[in-house]
Design an enzyme around this catalytic site. Sequence first.
Site, PDB file in Angstrom:
ATOM      1  N   ASP A 264       0.904  -1.497   0.046  1.00 54.78           N
ATOM      2  CA  ASP A 264       0.260  -0.072  -0.266  1.00 54.78           C
ATOM      3  C   ASP A 264       1.182   1.449   0.005  1.00 54.78           C
ATOM      4  O   ASP A 264       0.242   1.964   0.080  1.00 54.78           O
ATOM      5  CB  ASP A 264      -0.937  -0.119   1.729  1.00 54.78           C
ATOM      6  CG  ASP A 264      -1.925   1.226   1.044  1.00 54.78           C
ATOM      7  OD1 ASP A 264      -2.012   1.353   0.232  1.00 54.78           O
ATOM      8  OD2 ASP A 264      -2.066   1.464   2.346  1.00 54.78           O
TER       9      ASP A 264
ATOM     10  N   SER B  74      -7.641   5.505   0.720  1.00 45.66           N
ATOM     11  CA  SER B  74      -7.460   4.588  -0.530  1.00 45.66           C
ATOM     12  C   SER B  74      -9.199   4.149  -0.093  1.00 45.66           C
ATOM     13  O   SER B  74      -9.749   4.082   1.114  1.00 45.66           O
ATOM     14  CB  SER B  74      -6.462   3.425  -0.134  1.00 45.66           C
ATOM     15  OG  SER B  74      -5.116   3.358   0.226  1.00 45.66           O
TER      16      SER B  74
ATOM     17  N   GLN C   4      -5.739  -1.220  -6.521  1.00 40.94           N
ATOM     18  CA  GLN C   4      -5.827  -0.375  -6.034  1.00 40.94           C
ATOM     19  C   GLN C   4      -7.034   1.044  -6.775  1.00 40.94           C
ATOM     20  O   GLN C   4      -6.473   1.227  -7.360  1.00 40.94           O
ATOM     21  CB  GLN C   4      -5.090   0.320  -4.485  1.00 40.94           C
ATOM     22  CG  GLN C   4      -5.371   1.066  -3.864  1.00 40.94           C
ATOM     23  CD  GLN C   4      -4.962   1.302  -2.508  1.00 40.94           C
ATOM     24  OE1 GLN C   4      -4.530   2.669  -2.867  1.00 40.94           O
ATOM     25  NE2 GLN C   4      -4.651   0.906  -1.804  1.00 40.94           N
TER      26      GLN C   4
END
Length: 320
Positions: free
Chosen positions: A233, A255, A305
């Site tokens: 991430d 996110s 993502q």
Amino acid sequence: MSSPCVPEDGQGGGGRGDPPGDLHSVLVTSVLNLEPLDEDLYRGRHYWVPATKRLFGGQIVGQALVAAAKSVSEDVHVHSLHCYFVRAGDPKVPVLYQVERTRTGSSFSVRSVKAVQHGKPIFIFQASFQQAQPSPVQHQFSMPTVPLPEELLDYQALIQQYLRDPNLQERYPVVLNRIAAQEVPFEIKLVNPPTLNQLQRMEPKQMFWVRARGYIGEGDIKMHCCVAAYISDYAFLGTALLPHRWQHKVHFMVSLDHSMWFHAPFRADHWMLYECESPWAGGSRGLVHGRLWRRDGVLAVSCAQEGVIRVKTRVSESKL
């Protein structure tokens, strides 16, 4: 969470030698070391909090995968995970992880995890685990040809190089020093780092070598997957902002969801190439795809993502 599935050659060789056990990765000893409270109920604490003062999304994904992996047998391993961030995490309190054993099958098992703070879910997560099954149907893309990590500057050295440049604009040292001060539990080396002139016209693509700080060791493939989930991430959504970052100031970026697919065993404490690209941005959202490569050319993990990106146009300062 042990497994003998990690290759004996340390994913193709060329990595560092394994250090003594007292240098274990903080990701294993602290961040991903959950406290059991009851059956399928765990408490996770925090190590690194970004400048946004919200919990790092990778930490929540990694901890949720640890909790899920504790509920499956030794002979099954995660092959995919999908999750949504539904509320901002509060760094002042721990996170509770509630595991639901959704299905346990002969080949595949599914686990659902809910992360809770202040009595409300901040994150929902599902992971699928599979027993190893050989198949003649195999293929993968080719790994990009890039300089090896030993040939590149680490993040700190690269930032210092930027700071020594006499052409650096006044506002940039503050940003660079803030980045340099972050004590993240992994190492990064940018491939083809841009010059100061190139920073203003970058494509929505980036590649960097990454590995966990400290020693994790062989034999625990589940933990290596949890560490990769944590690392995946970092700077991922920022890829979508690369062509726009000097024209616009980030007002809000977070996110929305995160997915990972695990293809081959790897060691997260050895250098891996993270290849990131953003095929689309619009509607105050950005989409990013990623691939984690072992240095021997094996595709180990794929990621995707989408996140919210809200910006404000930078106002040029008058030179009069």
